[in-house]
Structure formats: C-alpha cells, structure tokens
Design a protein around this motif. Structure first.
Motif, PDB file in Angstrom:
ATOM      1  N   GLN A  22       4.006   8.464  12.761  1.00 21.41           N
ATOM      2  CA  GLN A  22       5.015   7.584  12.156  1.00 21.41           C
ATOM      3  C   GLN A  22       6.171   7.420  13.130  1.00 21.41           C
ATOM      4  O   GLN A  22       6.780   8.412  13.543  1.00 21.41           O
ATOM      5  N   ALA A  23       6.486   6.186  13.474  1.00 27.81           N
ATOM      6  CA  ALA A  23       7.572   5.954  14.436  1.00 27.81           C
ATOM      7  C   ALA A  23       8.928   6.336  13.849  1.00 27.81           C
ATOM      8  O   ALA A  23       9.122   6.258  12.629  1.00 27.81           O
ATOM      9  N   VAL A  24       9.833   6.757  14.733  1.00 21.81           N
ATOM     10  CA  VAL A  24      11.203   7.093  14.313  1.00 21.81           C
ATOM     11  C   VAL A  24      12.181   6.237  15.120  1.00 21.81           C
ATOM     12  O   VAL A  24      11.828   5.676  16.152  1.00 21.81           O
ATOM     13  N   THR A  25      13.422   6.173  14.634  1.00 17.20           N
ATOM     14  CA  THR A  25      14.431   5.413  15.380  1.00 17.20           C
ATOM     15  C   THR A  25      14.860   6.227  16.604  1.00 17.20           C
ATOM     16  O   THR A  25      14.734   7.454  16.635  1.00 17.20           O
ATOM     17  N   GLN A  26      15.369   5.540  17.601  1.00 13.24           N
ATOM     18  CA  GLN A  26      15.768   6.217  18.840  1.00 13.24           C
ATOM     19  C   GLN A  26      16.805   7.297  18.533  1.00 13.24           C
ATOM     20  O   GLN A  26      17.746   7.070  17.773  1.00 13.24           O
ATOM     21  N   LEU A  27      16.628   8.457  19.158  1.00 13.32           N
ATOM     22  CA  LEU A  27      17.544   9.582  18.920  1.00 13.32           C
ATOM     23  C   LEU A  27      18.963   9.238  19.365  1.00 13.32           C
ATOM     24  O   LEU A  27      19.937   9.654  18.734  1.00 13.32           O
ATOM     25  N   THR A  28      19.066   8.466  20.441  1.00 14.07           N
ATOM     26  CA  THR A  28      20.388   8.173  21.010  1.00 14.07           C
ATOM     27  C   THR A  28      21.232   7.279  20.107  1.00 14.07           C
ATOM     28  O   THR A  28      22.431   7.131  20.354  1.00 14.07           O
ATOM     29  N   THR A  29      20.611   6.690  19.062  1.00 12.65           N
ATOM     30  CA  THR A  29      21.445   5.926  18.121  1.00 12.65           C
ATOM     31  C   THR A  29      22.175   6.881  17.168  1.00 12.65           C
ATOM     32  O   THR A  29      23.155   6.507  16.542  1.00 12.65           O
ATOM     33  N   THR A  30      21.674   8.135  17.058  1.00  8.32           N
ATOM     34  CA  THR A  30      22.346   9.141  16.214  1.00  8.32           C
ATOM     35  C   THR A  30      23.488   9.784  16.993  1.00  8.32           C
ATOM     36  O   THR A  30      24.598   9.935  16.508  1.00  8.32           O
ATOM     37  N   LYS A  31      23.170  10.169  18.247  1.00  4.35           N
ATOM     38  CA  LYS A  31      24.164  10.883  19.059  1.00  4.35           C
ATOM     39  C   LYS A  31      23.775  10.730  20.533  1.00  4.35           C
ATOM     40  O   LYS A  31      22.595  10.914  20.866  1.00  4.35           O
ATOM     41  N   ALA A  32      24.731  10.398  21.380  1.00  4.44           N
ATOM     42  CA  ALA A  32      24.426  10.245  22.814  1.00  4.44           C
ATOM     43  C   ALA A  32      24.190  11.617  23.440  1.00  4.44           C
ATOM     44  O   ALA A  32      24.769  12.612  22.999  1.00  4.44           O
ATOM     45  N   PHE A  33      23.307  11.669  24.441  1.00  3.28           N
ATOM     46  CA  PHE A  33      23.102  12.932  25.169  1.00  3.28           C
ATOM     47  C   PHE A  33      22.698  12.639  26.602  1.00  3.28           C
ATOM     48  O   PHE A  33      22.306  11.517  26.940  1.00  3.28           O
ATOM     49  N   SER A  34      22.826  13.674  27.426  1.00  2.00           N
ATOM     50  CA  SER A  34      22.581  13.512  28.869  1.00  2.00           C
ATOM     51  C   SER A  34      21.092  13.655  29.172  1.00  2.00           C
ATOM     52  O   SER A  34      20.304  14.112  28.334  1.00  2.00           O
ATOM     53  N   LEU A  35      20.728  13.355  30.427  1.00  2.00           N
ATOM     54  CA  LEU A  35      19.338  13.516  30.845  1.00  2.00           C
ATOM     55  C   LEU A  35      18.938  15.004  30.797  1.00  2.00           C
ATOM     56  O   LEU A  35      17.834  15.340  30.364  1.00  2.00           O
ATOM     57  N   ALA A  36      19.843  15.861  31.217  1.00  2.00           N
ATOM     58  CA  ALA A  36      19.541  17.306  31.175  1.00  2.00           C
ATOM     59  C   ALA A  36      19.285  17.747  29.734  1.00  2.00           C
ATOM     60  O   ALA A  36      18.361  18.527  29.453  1.00  2.00           O
ATOM     61  N   GLU A  37      20.096  17.226  28.794  1.00  2.00           N
ATOM     62  CA  GLU A  37      19.885  17.578  27.382  1.00  2.00           C
ATOM     63  C   GLU A  37      18.564  16.985  26.861  1.00  2.00           C
ATOM     64  O   GLU A  37      17.892  17.596  26.019  1.00  2.00           O
ATOM     65  N   ALA A  38      18.200  15.814  27.388  1.00  2.91           N
ATOM     66  CA  ALA A  38      16.918  15.209  26.990  1.00  2.91           C
ATOM     67  C   ALA A  38      15.760  16.139  27.373  1.00  2.91           C
ATOM     68  O   ALA A  38      14.820  16.333  26.599  1.00  2.91           O
ATOM     69  N   TYR A  39      15.828  16.736  28.570  1.00  2.54           N
ATOM     70  CA  TYR A  39      14.771  17.679  28.962  1.00  2.54           C
ATOM     71  C   TYR A  39      14.803  18.940  28.093  1.00  2.54           C
ATOM     72  O   TYR A  39      13.759  19.542  27.818  1.00  2.54           O
ATOM     73  N   THR A  40      15.992  19.335  27.647  1.00  5.51           N
ATOM     74  CA  THR A  40      16.075  20.493  26.740  1.00  5.51           C
ATOM     75  C   THR A  40      15.362  20.172  25.415  1.00  5.51           C
ATOM     76  O   THR A  40      14.620  21.012  24.871  1.00  5.51           O
ATOM     77  N   ILE A  41      15.555  18.949  24.908  1.00  2.00           N
ATOM     78  CA  ILE A  41      14.852  18.542  23.669  1.00  2.00           C
ATOM     79  C   ILE A  41      13.345  18.529  23.922  1.00  2.00           C
ATOM     80  O   ILE A  41      12.549  19.008  23.099  1.00  2.00           O
ATOM     81  N   GLN A  42      12.951  17.989  25.089  1.00  2.00           N
ATOM     82  CA  GLN A  42      11.512  17.946  25.417  1.00  2.00           C
ATOM     83  C   GLN A  42      10.911  19.357  25.409  1.00  2.00           C
ATOM     84  O   GLN A  42       9.852  19.597  24.818  1.00  2.00           O
TER      85      GLN A  42
END
Ligand code: 0L1
Ligand code: MG
Length: 258
Positions: A22-42
């Motif tokens: 099921q598709a979800v809305t882009q995370l960055t529309t909830t809260k902005a984050f950096s590329l380093a934080e994106a890898y932490t989420i990954q």
C-alpha cells in the motif's frame, strides 16, 4: 532534526507499506530531514526486517545514470540494502498483488571475493570481485505515484524490492565497461543500452559505494552481492508479463509476473 521516535515511525510506515503493498505519502511532507537522517531511517527499516529473520546479503546502487542524477540533483549515486528475502531465482515468479507499482531495470551485479574498504579506485574495487553477472532489479517505490524527494527515496531503501541474478562470469573474462544490454517484455524489445550508462562503468559504481561507506560505519564483505545500478529507464510490469535482460557476454536473467 529527527528524534529517534520520528526515525522509528518513518521506518515502520515504510515497512508496513512494503508488507501490505500500500503506497504512503512522502515522509518529507510530514517533517523535513537530511540525507544522513534518510540513511538512518533506511537502516532502521532493515533492522525491522532482520527482526523477522531476514539477513543482509549485499547492497545496491541507485540513481547511477546521468539522467537520474541530473533529475534528482545528486553528484554521487545513492545506495540501499539487499536482504535474502529480496532474492528471486532466475526465471522466478513475483506476485503483482504483493507490489504497489513494480518496475524492472537491467543491471550488472558483482559478487565479492574479498572485503572491500574505501577509499579505492575502480580498478582496486574490481580486484575484490569474484564474479559478475547480468541482473534485473525490481523496484517498487513505497510512495504514491512513484514520486519522491532524494531523502524520501533513500529512506525507502532506494525503492528496492526484489532482484534476479543471471549466470556467473568471472571478471577477468569480461570487461563490463561497455556491454550491450537489451531488456524485453514478453519477447518484445522495450529498452536497449550499454553498461557504460551505469555510472560510466559498473566498477566505478562499486568503487563509489565502497568510498561512500567509509564515513558511515558500514562495510562491503566477502560474499556480498552488489547491484551496480540500472542501465536504462525502468519498465512497468503487469500480471502475465515476462521481463528479461540479455547482456553481451554475460547471458540473461528473467522473471515472471502473475
Ligand atoms: O535502482 C535505482 O536506480 C532506483 C533508485 C531509486 C529511484 C527510483 O525509484 O527510480
Ligand atoms: Mg536499480
């Protein structure tokens, strides 16, 4: 800046989207984050899979073509993690219903004979390779309409879903730098290209991955698979489709959708 609760919440949203197709809305529309934080989420998302018994088998490079790098305004490709549950055997079948909007792209993969630690040149990176093979990557962005920012797609494990490896060829037998690649759907040619489109050379993509990992505390280990990136645009898949890639000197790989 994200809190650890934000990271957990984002990783769980993407994990659930994958499990439920099921598709979800882009995370960055909830809260902005950096590329380093994106890898932490990954990495948090991969940790959730490991809790279910999955294990890391390799890494993938994404956004390796000049067109995608310009589109996403990146200087260096992104990477994602490959786990055992993502492996599909050559000629294997995937369920359309288990995916959101699957697309497939033709790739070259390397299997590592030795640990590989940056900084390295492409030639030094190749010295750690055991063998190479043609491959297909099934990508399936967890975001609505396959639309995302750079941070979103990194958090989403670079859109990766499944991958297929063709038969193995030793690198000393084949220079992977400019191999013709043809991708077909149901026997009809849809995309043609060259492995030179993979960050100019798949070995350059491998070296870039090793070099990116230096500052991130992750390592390329002997036995790992590295998918070096798509050589053409990705092709959308529907039930009944047979996707196949043929690569000069490396043979073929294919998958079926039901
Ligand atoms: O493997 C890829 O190059 C895909 C990376 C993510 C961007 C996309 O989903 O097209
Ligand atoms: Mg790819």
């Amino acid at each position: 800046m994200l809190t650890s609760d934000d990271v957990d919440d984002f990783a769980q949203r993407l994990d659930q989207a994958t499990l439920e197709a099921q598709a979800v809305t882009q995370l960055t529309t909830t809260k902005a984050f950096s590329l380093a934080e994106a890898y932490t989420i990954q990495r948090a998302g991969i940790a959730l899979r490991k809790l279910r018994g999955d294990e890391l088998v390799g890494l993938k490079m994404g956004l390796t073509s000049r067109a995608k790098m310009v589109q996403m305004k990146v200087e260096v490709p992104i990477y994602g993690h490959l786990t055992r549950s993502m492996i599909l055997e050559d000629g294997g079948t995937v369920l359309r219903a288990s995916h959101i909007h699957p697309r497939v792209e033709p790739e070259i993969a390397f299997l590592l004979a030795k640990d590989l630690e940056g900084p390295v040149t492409p030639a030094q990176a190749l010295a750690a390779v055991d063998c190479c093979c043609c491959a297909l990557e099934l990508i399936d962005s967890r975001f609505e309409n396959f639309q995302f920012t750079l941070q979103d797609v990194v958090a989403d494990n670079a859109s990766s879903s499944r991958f297929v490896l063709g038969s193995r060829v030793r690198p000393r037998d084949t220079d992977t730098g400019n191999l013709g690649m043809v991708m077909t759907k149901n026997g009809v040619v849809v995309e043609t290209g060259s492995s030179a489109a993979i960050y100019e050379h798949p070995a350059r993509s491998l070296a870039a991955l090793a070099n990116q990992l230096v500052s991130l505390g992750e390592q390329l280990k002997a036995g790992m698979i590295v998918m070096t990136g798509g050589a053409t645009a990705a092709m959308a898949l529907s039930p009944g489709d047979r996707a196949r890639v043929d690569v000069d000197g490396l043979g073929s790989a294919e998958l079926f959708v039901v």
